[in-house]
Design a protein around this motif. Structure first.
Motif, PDB file in Angstrom:
ATOM      1  N   GLY A 165      36.307  18.072 -92.500  1.00  0.00           N
ATOM      2  CA  GLY A 165      35.097  18.781 -92.903  1.00  0.00           C
ATOM      3  C   GLY A 165      34.601  19.652 -91.762  1.00  0.00           C
ATOM      4  O   GLY A 165      34.928  19.407 -90.597  1.00  0.00           O
ATOM      5  N   PHE A 166      33.833  20.673 -92.088  1.00  0.00           N
ATOM      6  CA  PHE A 166      33.252  21.492 -91.026  1.00  0.00           C
ATOM      7  C   PHE A 166      31.938  22.103 -91.500  1.00  0.00           C
ATOM      8  O   PHE A 166      31.729  22.334 -92.689  1.00  0.00           O
ATOM      9  N   PHE A 167      31.059  22.352 -90.520  1.00  0.00           N
ATOM     10  CA  PHE A 167      29.710  22.812 -90.806  1.00  0.00           C
ATOM     11  C   PHE A 167      29.311  23.884 -89.799  1.00  0.00           C
ATOM     12  O   PHE A 167      29.583  23.751 -88.600  1.00  0.00           O
ATOM     13  N   PRO A 168      28.651  24.962 -90.263  1.00  0.00           N
ATOM     14  CA  PRO A 168      28.284  26.049 -89.356  1.00  0.00           C
ATOM     15  C   PRO A 168      27.171  25.620 -88.402  1.00  0.00           C
ATOM     16  O   PRO A 168      26.316  24.807 -88.746  1.00  0.00           O
ATOM     17  N   ILE A 169      27.200  26.203 -87.225  1.00  0.00           N
ATOM     18  CA  ILE A 169      26.146  25.947 -86.248  1.00  0.00           C
ATOM     19  C   ILE A 169      25.963  27.210 -85.415  1.00  0.00           C
ATOM     20  O   ILE A 169      26.943  27.844 -85.031  1.00  0.00           O
ATOM     21  N   GLY A 170      24.717  27.606 -85.226  1.00  0.00           N
ATOM     22  CA  GLY A 170      24.430  28.768 -84.400  1.00  0.00           C
ATOM     23  C   GLY A 170      24.509  30.102 -85.112  1.00  0.00           C
ATOM     24  O   GLY A 170      24.361  31.144 -84.480  1.00  0.00           O
ATOM     25  N   GLY A 171      24.729  30.123 -86.427  1.00  0.00           N
ATOM     26  CA  GLY A 171      24.817  31.378 -87.161  1.00  0.00           C
ATOM     27  C   GLY A 171      25.802  31.290 -88.309  1.00  0.00           C
ATOM     28  O   GLY A 171      26.260  30.210 -88.692  1.00  0.00           O
ATOM     29  N   THR A 186      38.952  31.486 -99.096  1.00  0.00           N
ATOM     30  CA  THR A 186      39.275  32.845 -98.679  1.00  0.00           C
ATOM     31  C   THR A 186      38.010  33.685 -98.686  1.00  0.00           C
ATOM     32  O   THR A 186      37.246  33.666 -99.682  1.00  0.00           O
ATOM     33  N   ASP A 187      37.767  34.402 -97.590  1.00  0.00           N
ATOM     34  CA  ASP A 187      36.651  35.345 -97.484  1.00  0.00           C
ATOM     35  C   ASP A 187      35.327  34.718 -97.936  1.00  0.00           C
ATOM     36  O   ASP A 187      34.668  35.181 -98.881  1.00  0.00           O
ATOM     37  N   PHE A 188      34.945  33.652 -97.252  1.00  0.00           N
ATOM     38  CA  PHE A 188      33.703  32.940 -97.591  1.00  0.00           C
ATOM     39  C   PHE A 188      32.770  32.959 -96.395  1.00  0.00           C
ATOM     40  O   PHE A 188      33.168  32.628 -95.275  1.00  0.00           O
ATOM     41  N   SER A 189      31.508  33.348 -96.627  1.00  0.00           N
ATOM     42  CA  SER A 189      30.486  33.349 -95.576  1.00  0.00           C
ATOM     43  C   SER A 189      29.815  31.985 -95.551  1.00  0.00           C
ATOM     44  O   SER A 189      29.108  31.614 -96.502  1.00  0.00           O
ATOM     45  N   LEU A 190      30.011  31.271 -94.473  1.00  0.00           N
ATOM     46  CA  LEU A 190      29.487  29.910 -94.379  1.00  0.00           C
ATOM     47  C   LEU A 190      28.275  29.899 -93.454  1.00  0.00           C
ATOM     48  O   LEU A 190      28.354  30.270 -92.282  1.00  0.00           O
ATOM     49  N   SER A 191      27.146  29.472 -94.007  1.00  0.00           N
ATOM     50  CA  SER A 191      25.910  29.370 -93.232  1.00  0.00           C
ATOM     51  C   SER A 191      25.149  28.143 -93.702  1.00  0.00           C
ATOM     52  O   SER A 191      25.586  27.443 -94.624  1.00  0.00           O
ATOM     53  N   ASP A 192      24.003  27.895 -93.084  1.00  0.00           N
ATOM     54  CA  ASP A 192      23.195  26.751 -93.497  1.00  0.00           C
ATOM     55  C   ASP A 192      22.682  26.890 -94.936  1.00  0.00           C
ATOM     56  O   ASP A 192      22.306  25.895 -95.559  1.00  0.00           O
ATOM     57  N   GLU A 193      22.672  28.113 -95.451  1.00  0.00           N
ATOM     58  CA  GLU A 193      22.118  28.359 -96.786  1.00  0.00           C
ATOM     59  C   GLU A 193      23.174  28.392 -97.877  1.00  0.00           C
ATOM     60  O   GLU A 193      22.839  28.333 -99.053  1.00  0.00           O
ATOM     61  N   THR A 194      24.439  28.516 -97.522  1.00  0.00           N
ATOM     62  CA  THR A 194      25.476  28.660 -98.544  1.00  0.00           C
ATOM     63  C   THR A 194      26.243  27.360 -98.720  1.00  0.00           C
ATOM     64  O   THR A 194      26.883  26.872 -97.801  1.00  0.00           O
ATOM     65  N   ALA A 195      26.180  26.818 -99.925  1.00  0.00           N
ATOM     66  CA  ALA A 195      26.984  25.657-100.319  1.00  0.00           C
ATOM     67  C   ALA A 195      27.077  24.599 -99.224  1.00  0.00           C
ATOM     68  O   ALA A 195      28.145  24.378 -98.656  1.00  0.00           O
ATOM     69  N   PRO A 196      25.969  23.910 -98.909  1.00  0.00           N
ATOM     70  CA  PRO A 196      25.956  23.004 -97.762  1.00  0.00           C
ATOM     71  C   PRO A 196      26.932  21.839 -97.853  1.00  0.00           C
ATOM     72  O   PRO A 196      27.255  21.239 -96.829  1.00  0.00           O
ATOM     73  N   THR A 197      27.419  21.497 -99.051  1.00  0.00           N
ATOM     74  CA  THR A 197      28.378  20.391 -99.158  1.00  0.00           C
ATOM     75  C   THR A 197      29.785  20.862 -99.528  1.00  0.00           C
ATOM     76  O   THR A 197      30.678  20.035 -99.734  1.00  0.00           O
ATOM     77  N   LEU A 198      29.994  22.171 -99.596  1.00  0.00           N
ATOM     78  CA  LEU A 198      31.288  22.692-100.022  1.00  0.00           C
ATOM     79  C   LEU A 198      32.428  22.252 -99.114  1.00  0.00           C
ATOM     80  O   LEU A 198      33.539  21.990 -99.571  1.00  0.00           O
ATOM     81  N   THR A 199      32.180  22.159 -97.823  1.00  0.00           N
ATOM     82  CA  THR A 199      33.249  21.914 -96.854  1.00  0.00           C
ATOM     83  C   THR A 199      33.361  20.455 -96.431  1.00  0.00           C
ATOM     84  O   THR A 199      33.900  20.134 -95.378  1.00  0.00           O
TER      85      THR A 199
END
Length: 237
Positions: A165-171, A186-199
């Motif tokens: 699993g992985f989670f964004p930090i710092g941006g 593919t081509d997914f913007s991962l941030s604290d606001e996008t799909a927090p449990t997707l990964t």
């Protein structure tokens, strides 16, 4: 490259610690032992002596501490209990100043949630300074990958457990591609606001997982390899 094993105040199983130390000693690089406050208790249990002892010493028993304070081969950095950083953060900082570029940390997870979260954030803060932290327990290995690294690969036969699993930090981190896993991206913007449990709870399905990333140069990913307790190879059977 200088490496260190740092033990924090959280609970550490003796069998697990012995196996981790044995594995780290097989790597052909010097390994420095360090204790953050109550982590000294674990070294005492293992019959090992840390080269560095850091903390305000409010979580280690006085009788244990007394056996190590006056040892000439142990550097002691004692801090005021009223401070801005945790004992673990201070110990990591001291090791970084000594040139340790890889620091493996036991006893940093599984207790108080505020401490566990703060310790995971340290992975990001020190990765930005060129120091790789690995937080280890029987079920988890946690580290940070920066967006500026562009590529990360993890072999299935070397992962800590079944799940990745992985989670964004710092941006925001742009996941250009995630391949070799059960749930590719593919081509997914991962941030604290996008799909927090997707990964959460992905699995490596090929020989290795391959992650291509970009995005905010200040950002990174907290990368978590984990397994269910009954599947851990580090728990005594």
């Amino acid at each position: 490259m200088k490496r260190a094993l740092l033990i924090a105040s959280g609970h550490v199983d003796k069998y697990f610690a012995e196996r981790v130390i044995s594995a780290l000693r097989e790597i052909d690089n010097p390994l420095m032992f360090a204790a953050a406050d109550g982590g000294l208790r674990t070294f005492d249990m293992l019959g090992l002596r840390p080269a560095l002892l850091v903390g305000d010493f409010d979580t280690v028993e006085a009788e244990i501490l007394a056996r190590y304070l006056d040892c000439p081969d142990i550097e002691v950095q004692r801090h005021n209990p009223v401070k801005d950083d945790s004992d673990l953060a201070l110990a990591i900082g001291a090791l970084a100043e000594k040139g340790c570029a890889e620091i493996y940390v036991l006893g940093a997870l599984g207790g108080r949630a505020d401490h566990s979260l703060a310790n995971m954030r340290l992975c990001y803060a020190y990765k930005k300074r060129g120091v790789s932290l690995y937080l280890l327990d029987e079920q988890n290995r946690i580290r940070c990958v920066l967006a500026t690294e562009r590529h990360f690969s993890l072999r299935r036969d070397r992962q800590w457990g079944k799940y990745l699993g992985f989670f964004p930090i710092g941006g925001t981190v742009e996941i250009k591609s995630l391949r070799g896993v059960r749930y590719p991206l593919t081509d997914f913007s991962l941030s604290d606001e996008t799909a927090p449990t997707l990964t959460v709870s992905n699995e490596i399905s090929a020989d290795s997982a391959e992650l291509e990333l970009s995005g905010d140069p200040a950002a990174g990913l907290l990368l978590i390899e984990s397994c269910d307790r009954e599947e851990s190879k580090w728990i005594r059977s």
